[in-house]
Design an enzyme around this catalytic site. Structure first.
Site, PDB file in Angstrom:
ATOM      1  N   ALA A   1       0.931  -1.304  -0.135  1.00 15.18           N
ATOM      2  CA  ALA A   1      -0.092   0.137   0.063  1.00 15.18           C
ATOM      3  C   ALA A   1       0.702   1.206   0.123  1.00 15.18           C
ATOM      4  O   ALA A   1       0.757   2.006   0.800  1.00 15.18           O
ATOM      5  CB  ALA A   1      -0.836  -0.120   1.305  1.00 15.18           C
TER       6      ALA A   1
ATOM      7  N   CYS B   1      -3.550   1.898 -10.325  1.00 17.26           N
ATOM      8  CA  CYS B   1      -3.106   1.730  -8.997  1.00 17.26           C
ATOM      9  C   CYS B   1      -4.058   1.812  -7.979  1.00 17.26           C
ATOM     10  O   CYS B   1      -5.147   2.433  -7.908  1.00 17.26           O
ATOM     11  CB  CYS B   1      -2.324   2.882  -8.717  1.00 17.26           C
ATOM     12  SG  CYS B   1      -1.476   3.010  -6.954  1.00 17.26           S
TER      13      CYS B   1
END
Lengths: 257, 303
Positions: free
Chosen positions: B70, B130
């Protein structure tokens, strides 16, 4: 410093207790120069549940016998698998990684290691001793088996010990050891261990205006600054612990202390 | 020695092995471990208009046969890339491709206009996939309409080879691929990471600061292979395959599924020298199988 990816050979695996072991790793090639505070990313080959390498501090280097030592605490499947390595097994390392402690401008320092946090401290103590810097060592842990390598440390300076249960040294937290009353007599505090412990040390050092460096152990993947997973907040934004650290001066960190 | 050359649009690559964005830094991070010039190309870290700090730590969780990340597109912004990084890597004798990310359409356009001027950047990889940014990112890549809109606008603004990186977090990746092909993409690369999460059963908390993250590594390879196969059936433009490629066998599987080139990603974290090894092993694979040109493998799946 140049980094290497090398197969090393296990030449010793010394169990210190159920939780801790020290691997000795050697090579037919001369080991590269390694600095205190640096680490290796060790590949775990014998466990299909372990995907990533494990970042492990360089504990000591014996250049005479060409042996690198790593001190490991068994905390999960990766370190458990490493603990089963036997003499003559091969293990793959990416190393040496990360920065080092600042050893400049001091003549009298104190090292504090909590539990496995002493791992990078022995090699640091060796270097400080070689530089003729007066070194005091403070070790802490829950109980006697968490106090590691105290005899080795005695080669380099006076050793003070705290255990939570009082089974060795003073009873209480390492941050309350009586030597801490003299903290202002030292020019720098180096510290490694659990994050809450390091933050207490950092707060005391900041209050007493003693320079303080901490070695962080954020979870990481690559170890070489590519994945950007291991970041810590610094005065210059998020920085990778693997390349900009693992050693940081507390003034660089955004710790609420 | 087999002929390893492949073409993506007008661009010829010396071999089909590229490194995936976000797993290879800008190249210098790996110089101690391999010869970057041996690679077909490198795709540098996702680059945005403004500098981004990325998400809070913790950003990573190991999983069986993979990892979640992340990171959130931490980068110094396109101007820092052009002023500070480009000069350090432009001497590489391999194709340097910039992965372009953004949260607004105008930002993508501004970034690619700046990249147009860099002689040693022959292509961009448009990141509309993304999963780790709150705005934009994957949102652009999960509907045909928005994927079309951003690709069309970037196509008009960017004059060199345009690769669009697709998200697997969609109902039909082939439809998205078709949509971006129709508005001028020269190639599609897939897959970006698969949205996932990890929970600490002791603390009852998510492991990642963002709760969810992107899954990569060998655990996603079957998904990636399936999607590369489906997309390569659906479009005429070359497909670049990635997702859990750890070795030459994986790379060959992607070529057989229809990929013209492949990207090595998470494997770079385990073995920083793996991408060059795959180049050499691909050459050996071709020799061992009496394949004169690696192109013969593309779409060679026997069904």
């Amino acid at each position: 410093m140049k980094k290497y990816i090398n197969d090393l050979t296990v030449c010793s695996n010394r169990q210190l207790s159920d939780d801790y072991f020290i691997l000795g790793l050697t090579s037919s090639d001369v080991l590269p120069e390694m600095l205190p505070g640096q680490f290796a990313e060790i590949k775990v080959d014998n466990n299909p549940n372990v995907f990533l390498r494990r970042p492990i501090s360089i504990h000591d280097v014996d250049y005479t016998n060409n042996v690198l030592y790593v001190l490991v605490k068994i905390v999960g499947q990766g370190t458990q698998s490493l603990s089963t390595l036997k003499v003559n097994d091969t293990v793959n390392l990416v190393y040496p990684l990360g920065n080092t402690f600042n050893m400049d401008g001091v003549t009298n320092v104190i090292l504090a290691g909590g539990g496995c946090g002493i791992a990078p401290m022995l090699y640091l103590a060796r270097h400080l001793h070689q530089k003729k810097i007066k070194t005091t060592i403070l070790l802490g842990g829950r109980t006697t088996i968490d106090i590691l390598e105290s005899e080795e440390f005695k080669k380099y300076g006076d050793v003070f010990v705290s255990t939570d249960d009082g089974s060795m040294g003073e009873k209480g937290f390492i941050t309350n050891n009586s030597i801490m009353k003299q903290l202002s007599s030292f020019q720098r505090l180096y510290c490694c261990g659990p994050l809450p412990m390091m933050k207490v040390f950092a707060a005391i050092a900041k209050q007493q205006q003693v320079d303080c460096e901490v070695s962080l152990e954020n979870t990481m993947a690559c170890g070489i600054g590519a994945c950007l997973c291991c970041v810590t907040e610094t005065d210059k934004g998020n920085k990778c612990v693997c390349t900009e650290g693992p050693v940081f001066n507390i003034n660089q960190l955004k710790w609420q202390i | 020695m087999a002929d390893l050359k492949v073409k993506i649009g007008a661009l010829e690559f010396k071999n089909p092995v590229l490194t995936a964005s976000g797993t290879f830094g800008y190249g210098p991070e790996f110089e101690d471990f391999l010869n970057i010039d041996s690679l077909g190309g490198i795709i540098v870290k996702g680059t945005t208009l403004e500098a981004r700090q990325g998400n809070a730590y913790p950003r990573m969780a190991e999983t069986p046969a993979g990892m979640l990340n992340a990171v959130g597109l931490q980068n110094k912004g396109v101007d820092a890339f052009i002023n500070d990084i480009y000069s350090k890597i432009k001497h590489y004798n391999t194709h340097i491709i910039v992965n372009v990310s953004g949260s607004k359409l105008e930002d993508y356009i501004t970034v690619v206009e700046k990249l147009n001027d860099l002689d040693q950047i022959p292509a961009i990889e448009l990141n509309i996939s993304c999963p780790n940014v709150k705005q934009g990112g994957m949102a652009f890549g999960t509907s045909c309409a928005s994927a079309t809109e951003v690709t069309k606008a970037v196509r008009a603004a960017y004059h060199k080879t345009l690769i669009v990186k697709l998200s697997p977090n969609v109902t039909s990746i082939a439809e998205i691929a078709k949509a971006v092909e129709d508005v001028g993409a020269d190639s599609v690369s897939l897959i970006n990471t698969v949205l996932g999460m990890a929970i600490d059963a002791e603390s009852r908390r998510p492991v990642l600061s963002t709760i969810t993250g992107g899954l990569s590594g060998p655990c996603v390879k079957p998904i990636a292979l399936r999607m590369v196969w489906q997309v390569s059936q659906a479009v005429k433009i070359p497909v670049i395959g990635l997702g859990g490629i750890m070795n030459v066998t994986d790379a060959v599987e992607f070529l057989l599924a229809g990929a013209t080139a492949i990207q090595v990603g998470t494997a770079n974290f385990i073995d920083p020298a793996i991408s060059e090894k795959i180049v050499h092993q691909l050459d050996a694979y071709c020799d061992n199988h009496r394949i004169r040109a690696v192109k013969e493998l593309i779409g060679g799946l026997i069904v």
